[in-house]
Design a protein around this motif. Structure first.
Motif, PDB file in Angstrom:
ATOM      1  N   VAL A  78       0.841  -1.198   0.000  1.00 46.77           N
ATOM      2  CA  VAL A  78       0.000   0.000   0.000  1.00 46.77           C
ATOM      3  C   VAL A  78       0.877   1.250   0.000  1.00 46.77           C
ATOM      4  CG1 VAL A  78      -1.622   1.350   1.376  1.00 46.77           C
ATOM      5  CG2 VAL A  78      -1.986  -1.103   1.067  1.00 46.77           C
ATOM      6  N   ILE A  79       1.950   1.225   0.799  1.00 47.86           N
ATOM      7  CA  ILE A  79       2.869   2.355   0.826  1.00 47.86           C
ATOM      8  C   ILE A  79       3.578   2.495  -0.517  1.00 47.86           C
ATOM      9  CG2 ILE A  79       5.019   3.196   1.873  1.00 47.86           C
ATOM     10  CD1 ILE A  79       4.013   2.095   4.522  1.00 47.86           C
ATOM     11  N   ASP A  80       3.916   1.357  -1.145  1.00 49.06           N
ATOM     12  CA  ASP A  80       4.570   1.408  -2.456  1.00 49.06           C
ATOM     13  C   ASP A  80       3.690   2.110  -3.491  1.00 49.06           C
ATOM     14  OD1 ASP A  80       6.910   0.224  -1.694  1.00 49.06           O
ATOM     15  OD2 ASP A  80       6.314  -1.806  -2.269  1.00 49.06           O
ATOM     16  N   LEU A  81       2.384   1.990  -3.366  1.00 47.66           N
ATOM     17  CA  LEU A  81       1.487   2.672  -4.303  1.00 47.66           C
ATOM     18  C   LEU A  81       1.717   4.181  -4.282  1.00 47.66           C
ATOM     19  CD1 LEU A  81      -1.927   0.859  -3.731  1.00 47.66           C
ATOM     20  CD2 LEU A  81      -0.533   0.785  -5.799  1.00 47.66           C
ATOM     21  N   HIS A  82       2.023   4.709  -3.111  1.00 53.70           N
ATOM     22  CA  HIS A  82       2.212   6.153  -2.977  1.00 53.70           C
ATOM     23  C   HIS A  82       3.565   6.601  -3.532  1.00 53.70           C
ATOM     24  CE1 HIS A  82      -1.335   7.107  -0.406  1.00 53.70           C
ATOM     25  NE2 HIS A  82      -1.291   5.790  -0.243  1.00 53.70           N
ATOM     26  N   ARG A  83       4.427   5.645  -3.904  1.00 60.14           N
ATOM     27  CA  ARG A  83       5.707   5.989  -4.517  1.00 60.14           C
ATOM     28  C   ARG A  83       5.633   5.960  -6.043  1.00 60.14           C
ATOM     29  NH1 ARG A  83       8.115   2.070  -0.530  1.00 60.14           N
ATOM     30  NH2 ARG A  83       8.771   3.297   1.264  1.00 60.14           N
ATOM     31  N   THR A 137       9.512   5.900   6.272  1.00 61.83           N
ATOM     32  CA  THR A 137       8.828   5.982   4.986  1.00 61.83           C
ATOM     33  C   THR A 137       7.930   7.210   4.944  1.00 61.83           C
ATOM     34  OG1 THR A 137       7.066   4.561   5.856  1.00 61.83           O
ATOM     35  CG2 THR A 137       8.848   3.494   4.644  1.00 61.83           C
ATOM     36  N   HIS A 138       7.857   7.810   3.786  1.00 64.46           N
ATOM     37  CA  HIS A 138       7.004   8.973   3.581  1.00 64.46           C
ATOM     38  C   HIS A 138       6.766   9.130   2.080  1.00 64.46           C
ATOM     39  CE1 HIS A 138      11.255  10.191   3.957  1.00 64.46           C
ATOM     40  NE2 HIS A 138      11.011  10.862   2.854  1.00 64.46           N
ATOM     41  N   PRO A 139       5.741   9.867   1.707  1.00 66.91           N
ATOM     42  CA  PRO A 139       5.437  10.025   0.274  1.00 66.91           C
ATOM     43  C   PRO A 139       6.565  10.755  -0.448  1.00 66.91           C
ATOM     44  CG  PRO A 139       3.597  10.735   1.653  1.00 66.91           C
ATOM     45  CD  PRO A 139       4.756  10.544   2.562  1.00 66.91           C
ATOM     46  N   PRO A 140       6.943  10.293  -1.643  1.00 67.80           N
ATOM     47  CA  PRO A 140       7.994  10.996  -2.400  1.00 67.80           C
ATOM     48  C   PRO A 140       7.470  12.256  -3.060  1.00 67.80           C
ATOM     49  CG  PRO A 140       7.177   9.128  -3.659  1.00 67.80           C
ATOM     50  CD  PRO A 140       6.478   9.070  -2.333  1.00 67.80           C
ATOM     51  N   ASN A 141       8.406  13.142  -3.350  1.00 68.70           N
ATOM     52  CA  ASN A 141       8.061  14.403  -4.029  1.00 68.70           C
ATOM     53  C   ASN A 141       8.359  14.242  -5.515  1.00 68.70           C
ATOM     54  OD1 ASN A 141       7.533  16.998  -4.782  1.00 68.70           O
ATOM     55  ND2 ASN A 141       9.273  17.914  -3.705  1.00 68.70           N
ATOM     56  N   HIS A 142       7.401  13.671  -6.257  1.00 68.69           N
ATOM     57  CA  HIS A 142       7.637  13.345  -7.670  1.00 68.69           C
ATOM     58  C   HIS A 142       7.963  14.575  -8.506  1.00 68.69           C
ATOM     59  CE1 HIS A 142       6.709   9.110  -7.432  1.00 68.69           C
ATOM     60  NE2 HIS A 142       5.582   9.356  -6.805  1.00 68.69           N
ATOM     61  N   ALA A 143       7.471  15.740  -8.095  1.00 68.64           N
ATOM     62  CA  ALA A 143       7.714  16.942  -8.886  1.00 68.64           C
ATOM     63  C   ALA A 143       9.196  17.287  -8.957  1.00 68.64           C
ATOM     64  CB  ALA A 143       6.930  18.110  -8.285  1.00 68.64           C
TER      65      ALA A 143
END
Length: 602
Positions: free
Chosen positions: A291-296, A400-406
């Protein structure tokens, strides 16, 4: 024959102590589970206390540019992981392998090619997190990929003069001592390319039998927490127009795409060939890690808009698990009605109830005692709610935390600039790495707190203390004695001398480091060629390859050390696959070097 001053009687107690410590270290590595950094630190301490080394000599490894470069590169790599750019590397270079052997081939080819033109340390540093993510997505054993990663980088480094620092050091010594013209940039490719082919074939053919299959202890237990979560395909998502399989959404372990909601219509039992569209709402059920991987995954965003109402950038947040108590005031109310975010400054991104999927959207779920919530929030939440009566358990999921894709394009550009500045000779590897690490922090590709925790101190301590052990071998004459004695066994035969140069260098590289081994054996190899009145060039080439061909131990080469802990390896894992590979590369080098650079009389 060996130089006359290298006799057994010249070795004092200091030399025997140094050799004994080396043997003791290897015995502890092979037969115990004592951490390598404790073993090498203990050996360094003995050398310091007994006076074999001065404090300056013992601690010189901690100021060594190579060791510092490795430390700084860990910070650079966080910029790639924090922005999700590592996923780009995995998708573009590694792809989707059909078999484990195909996975090793897909990994080793680009790594060997890059290592021919770049120092292999940053190549491995960048690929380690990419391979970790890739292995998890495709359910591959990480321990069966990281040794091939290191070996491919080592083999690729033998192809050009700039592939490894050892080649440059030996070439500089050769021109200085003989006055001859140095090697051309691609001259080593005549021997390096065959070495790459042999390493690739050996790992591909023998890997299934010789590579270890290590699994984390926790992975043997089934995770009873089955979360329900919702993700949205963003308007500008690169996943738009891709099938579910091509997007990698069928490859996360323990995760199931339950249904897709599109334009108000529910699509259950979704085919893997279903094409995604912007605006699709995806309902998943699965274990917390996936589930966390989805946010990456770039292009997927949480379906709830509440996430974007939290204060501060997403990369400053964390994931937290919390179990609701029967005293929580929100029990019996839906997530939306209870205004969870406004009350706790946290957003529910997934929910688990007794291991079963809840057949409702997260916002419509009525909360019940014992519900396990996966929250996106700020680190202060854990401290504020740890003793709250609203929750039974509150725990942060690592770092773990959400990545900053921008920021991903910025991170990739920084790494490319680092690589180009080194490849063109504009900056040294250390200078380029320091500037890249600073740029990652300044551009907010990585946070300062993440950068401070990035270096693997166990690896760095082993590297630094290994320099002290190598210095003791050199200072006491122990290394020169071993090298000279083995060369003397050749009795004036060029081919046999060449074989012993390789064996001696490879042995010393396994005991100390590649650069130390090359520096110790070079004068002996040059003397052997002079006494036999043959060209020193085949000896120089053999020395370069042997100093890099450190496959047999994790302590002989930096890239081996870098994958040692990550892959969960044991010392014997390297011995089992590395010794036969070193012998193969040795035979190939001794056979080809005199044919390409003949033993012509001088």
């Amino acid at each position: 024959m060996a130089p006359s001053h290298l006799t057994i009687t010249t070795l004092g107690w200091e030399g025997w102590l140094s050799l004994g410590l080396v043997a003791g270290c290897f015995l502890l590595f092979a037969r115990t589970r004592i951490a390598p950094d404790i073993v090498t630190s203990g050996a360094m301490t003995v050398l310091l206390v007994t006076g074999v080394l001065t404090p300056t000599e013992a601690l010189a490894g901690f100021a060594n540019p190579g060791m510092i470069t490795v430390a700084v590169l860990y910070v650079v790599v966080t910029g790639l992981t924090e922005t999700g750019a590592v996923g780009w590397i995995g998708q573009s270079l590694l792809g989707r392998p059909r078999t484990e052997t195909a996975a090793r081939l897909r990994l080793m080819l680009p790594v060997a090619a890059l290592s021919a033109f770049l120092n292999n340390t940053p190549v491995v540093a960048v690929f380690i997190p990419a391979v970790q993510d890739w292995a998890r997505r495709h359910r591959l054993a990480l321990s069966r990929l990281l040794i091939p990663l290191s070996y491919a980088s080592i083999a690729g480094g033998t192809c050009t003069l700039i592939g490894t620092s050892t080649n440059l050091i030996v070439d500089g010594l050769y021109t200085q001592r003989t006055g001859a013209e140095g090697l051309a940039l691609f001259e080593l490719a005549w021997i390096g390319l065959p070495v790459v082919v042999v390493v690739l074939l050996f790992v591909l053919l023998a890997g299934p039998r010789l590579l270890p299959a290590r699994t984390a202890a926790a992975s043997t237990f089934e995770d009873v927490r089955r979360y329900t979560t919702e993700m949205l395909v963003a308007a500008d998502s690169p996943l738009h127009g891709k099938s579910i399989e091509a997007a990698g959404l069928r490859q996360l372990p323990g995760l199931f795409l339950v249904e897709i909601e599109r334009d108000g219509q529910i699509m259950p039992a979704v085919s893997s060939q279903e094409v995604l569209r912007a605006g699709d709402r995806l309902i998943f059920a699965g274990i917390v890690d996936s589930v966390i991987d989805l946010h990456r995954i770039r292009g997927l965003v949480p379906a709830t808009t509440q996430v974007f109402k939290l204060g501060g950038p997403r990369q400053d947040r964390c994931f937290v698990e919390a179990v609701l108590s029967n005293r929580c005031p929100l029990i019996g109310r839906s997530v939306r009605e209870g205004r969870f975010r406004a009350r706790y400054n946290a957003v529910i991104i997934a929910l688990s109830r007794q291991g079963e999927r809840v057949q409702r959207k997260i916002g419509d779920i009525e909360l019940a005692p014992g519900d396990t919530l996966l929250l996106e929030t700020r680190p202060e939440f854990v401290l504020q709610q740890r003793n709250s009566r609203d929750f039974l358990v509150v725990s942060q999921l690592g770092d773990t935390h959400p990545p900053n894709h921008a920021r991903a394009p910025v991170a990739v550009a920084i790494v490319m600039a680092m690589v180009l500045s080194v490849a063109t000779g504009l900056l040294s590897m250390l200078e380029a790495a320091l500037l890249a690490a600073g740029a990652m922090v300044l551009t907010r590709c990585t946070a300062g707190r993440v950068a401070r925790r990035a270096p693997d101190w166990q690896v760095l301590v082993v590297i630094a203390t290994s320099f002290a052990i190598g210095a003791a071998l050199e200072k006491t004459g122990a290394a020169a004695l071993v090298a000279g004695s083995l060369i003397g066994l050749a009795q004036g035969q060029p081919w046999m001398s060449l074989g012993l140069v390789f064996a001696t260098t490879a042995l010393l590289t396994a005991l100390a480091t590649n650069n130390v081994a090359a520096l110790l054996v070079f004068p002996i190899a040059l003397d052997a060629a002079r006494l036999m009145a043959v060209s020193p060039l085949p000896f120089v080439i053999t020395l370069m390859v042997a100093a890099s061909a450190s496959f047999a131990t994790p302590v002989g080469y930096q890239t081996n050390l870098m994958v040692y802990n990550v892959g969960g390896y044991r010392f014997g894992d390297f011995l089992r696959i590395g010794i036969p590979l070193t012998l193969l590369v040795g035979m190939l080098t001794v056979l080809l070097a005199p044919l390409i650079w003949p033993f012509r009389p001088v």
